[in-house]
Design a protein around this motif. Structure first.
Motif, PDB file in Angstrom:
ATOM      1  N   ARG A  57      43.452  -3.060  20.862  1.00 20.97           N
ATOM      2  CA  ARG A  57      43.792  -4.072  19.871  1.00 20.97           C
ATOM      3  C   ARG A  57      43.308  -3.659  18.477  1.00 20.97           C
ATOM      4  N   ILE A  58      42.133  -3.049  18.408  1.00 25.92           N
ATOM      5  CA  ILE A  58      41.613  -2.556  17.131  1.00 25.92           C
ATOM      6  C   ILE A  58      42.547  -1.510  16.543  1.00 25.92           C
ATOM      7  N   GLU A  59      42.962  -0.565  17.362  1.00 27.73           N
ATOM      8  CA  GLU A  59      43.836   0.502  16.876  1.00 27.73           C
ATOM      9  C   GLU A  59      45.194  -0.049  16.456  1.00 27.73           C
ATOM     10  N   ASP A  60      45.721  -0.992  17.223  1.00 26.69           N
ATOM     11  CA  ASP A  60      47.002  -1.608  16.859  1.00 26.69           C
ATOM     12  C   ASP A  60      46.872  -2.382  15.543  1.00 26.69           C
ATOM     13  N   ARG A  61      45.742  -3.054  15.365  1.00 28.26           N
ATOM     14  CA  ARG A  61      45.536  -3.806  14.130  1.00 28.26           C
ATOM     15  C   ARG A  61      45.500  -2.871  12.927  1.00 28.26           C
ATOM     16  N   ILE A  62      44.828  -1.750  13.068  1.00 27.22           N
ATOM     17  CA  ILE A  62      44.748  -0.795  11.961  1.00 27.22           C
ATOM     18  C   ILE A  62      46.130  -0.230  11.647  1.00 27.22           C
ATOM     19  N   THR A  92      42.106   8.261  11.724  1.00 20.84           N
ATOM     20  CA  THR A  92      41.319   8.582  12.920  1.00 20.84           C
ATOM     21  C   THR A  92      39.867   8.162  12.737  1.00 20.84           C
ATOM     22  N   LEU A  93      39.319   8.443  11.557  1.00 20.64           N
ATOM     23  CA  LEU A  93      37.945   8.059  11.252  1.00 20.64           C
ATOM     24  C   LEU A  93      37.790   6.546  11.225  1.00 20.64           C
ATOM     25  N   LEU A  94      38.758   5.866  10.619  1.00 20.21           N
ATOM     26  CA  LEU A  94      38.714   4.411  10.535  1.00 20.21           C
ATOM     27  C   LEU A  94      38.743   3.782  11.926  1.00 20.21           C
ATOM     28  N   LYS A  95      39.603   4.266  12.778  1.00 25.10           N
ATOM     29  CA  LYS A  95      39.684   3.712  14.133  1.00 25.10           C
ATOM     30  C   LYS A  95      38.388   3.951  14.897  1.00 25.10           C
ATOM     31  N   ARG A  96      37.837   5.143  14.761  1.00 26.02           N
ATOM     32  CA  ARG A  96      36.574   5.450  15.447  1.00 26.02           C
ATOM     33  C   ARG A  96      35.452   4.543  14.947  1.00 26.02           C
ATOM     34  N   ASP A  97      35.334   4.429  13.632  1.00 26.37           N
ATOM     35  CA  ASP A  97      34.239   3.640  13.064  1.00 26.37           C
ATOM     36  C   ASP A  97      34.407   2.147  13.336  1.00 26.37           C
ATOM     37  N   THR A  98      35.644   1.681  13.431  1.00 22.37           N
ATOM     38  CA  THR A  98      35.864   0.270  13.742  1.00 22.37           C
ATOM     39  C   THR A  98      35.513  -0.017  15.193  1.00 22.37           C
ATOM     40  N   ARG A  99      35.820   0.913  16.090  1.00 19.50           N
ATOM     41  CA  ARG A  99      35.391   0.748  17.485  1.00 19.50           C
ATOM     42  C   ARG A  99      33.868   0.677  17.568  1.00 19.50           C
ATOM     43  N   ARG A 100      33.203   1.552  16.825  1.00 18.19           N
ATOM     44  CA  ARG A 100      31.735   1.549  16.827  1.00 18.19           C
ATOM     45  C   ARG A 100      31.187   0.256  16.228  1.00 18.19           C
ATOM     46  N   PHE A 101      31.865  -0.229  15.204  1.00 19.45           N
ATOM     47  CA  PHE A 101      31.460  -1.485  14.574  1.00 19.45           C
ATOM     48  C   PHE A 101      31.559  -2.638  15.570  1.00 19.45           C
TER      49      PHE A 101
END
Length: 326
Positions: free
Chosen positions: A210-215, A265-274
């Motif tokens: 869902r995070i990746e789809d939102r981005i 790619t960085l944004l998706k990774r960091d948002t997952r970590r967030f």
């Protein structure tokens, strides 16, 4: 303040992209509530797409507070949020409506719910300048490591790019010899309010998708143009607001430091970590009643579970105003 005189406050929290907005609107309609945003980024004007800010036409006429109240040049703090939120809870309650905090910024929400006392350590500009210079010379990770050495708990919940909060945590330890995490742990956890805290969670794989789809949707909605517009209006990349997820990565792309694919790619990774850090913060708030909102559950089922929690917590004194939720 006795239980009988405490203001009732409903709270809906959870990680980014878990689905708080739709449920919050349904609940606000059902219980005649006004929403207080518990999001540290949605306070900034002109930062809409990257913060997943609700649009005015989506609010269904429900008052939303602490959205679009700050210029991005001016850093917003948990202490400001607590002060403004406390006033709003009183104002909303006096109107006969239910104050309803909705968001994902753990420190903000917890500080308001439990009346945290913020550190009395004063600003030490020389110390801050020294830490800034160290970060510039050695990198964000090195500054973050300094915090990890003295306050590993605070370091674990702060992103290495969150320089302002890292320096503040170091400053508090430098002045008081007490860590920020110890200060938080020592806070009196008796709320001045009659709280009903509801947390939303879901399977980690589903949440990350869902995070990746939102981005992806943010990009389709014009995130790059939004960041470009902010930069053109003179909002520096060094501002606290511009260090927010989505803004710092796209700004780096626009500066030619990485490709758009690399930035995403960085944004998706960091948002997952967030999201992981958000859940870690909320897990230590013992009064939260959790609802699993995996997509295998339908919306009505989840809504009815929350209704039951509210009825049990607030007993019969809170009227349910809607006959049915779709």
């Amino acid at each position: 303040m006795t239980t009988e005189t405490k203001r009732r406050v409903l709270v809906l929290l959870g990680p980014t992209a878990v689905g708080k907005t739709r449920l919050s609107l349904e609940l606000a309609e059902a219980y005649d509530a006004e929403i207080i945003s518990g999001d540290s980024m949605q306070v900034y004007r002109g930062m809409d797409i990257g913060t997943a800010k609700i649009k005015p036409e989506e609010m269904l006429g429900i008052p939303h507070h602490l959205i679009d109240i700050h210029d991005p040049r001016d850093a917003y703090s948990a202490a400001e949020f607590q002060e403004q939120g406390t006033k709003l809870i009183e104002e909303i309650s006096r109107k006969g409506k239910l104050p309803f905090i909705v968001g994902g910024t753990g420190l903000y929400i917890e500080s308001l719910c439990y009346g945290f006392r913020f550190s009395e350590a004063v600003a030490d500009e020389a110390f801050r300048s020294e830490q800034d210079a160290y970060a510039e010379a050695h990198g964000a990770e090195a500054l973050h490591a300094r915090l990890a050495a003295v306050d590993p708990a605070s370091a674990a919940r702060l992103h290495p790019n969150d320089r302002r909060r890292i320096i503040r945590a170091l400053e508090i330890h430098h002045q008081t010899k007490v860590t920020l995490s110890a200060s938080h742990a020592g806070q009196k956890k008796e709320s001045p309010y009659e709280l009903c805290l509801i947390g939303l969670t879901m399977d980690r794989k589903i949440l990350y998708k869902r995070i990746e789809d939102r981005i992806d949707q943010m990009l389709a909605d014009g995130l790059v143009a939004e960041v470009e517009g902010l930069l053109q209006r003179g909002y520096s990349r060094s501002l606290v607001s511009m260090q927010g997820l989505g803004y710092k990565e796209i700004a780096a792309y626009l500066a030619g430091e990485m490709t758009l694919d690399e930035a995403v790619t960085l944004l998706k990774r960091d948002t997952r970590r967030f999201a992981k850090r958000q859940l870690s913060w909320f897990r230590h708030m013992k009064e939260i009643q959790w609802i699993d909102v995996d997509e295998s559950q339908n919306f009505s089922e989840n809504f009815e579970k929350i209704r039951a929690i509210i009825a049990g917590k607030f007993l019969s004194g809170l009227e349910y105003t809607s006959e049915q939720s779709n």
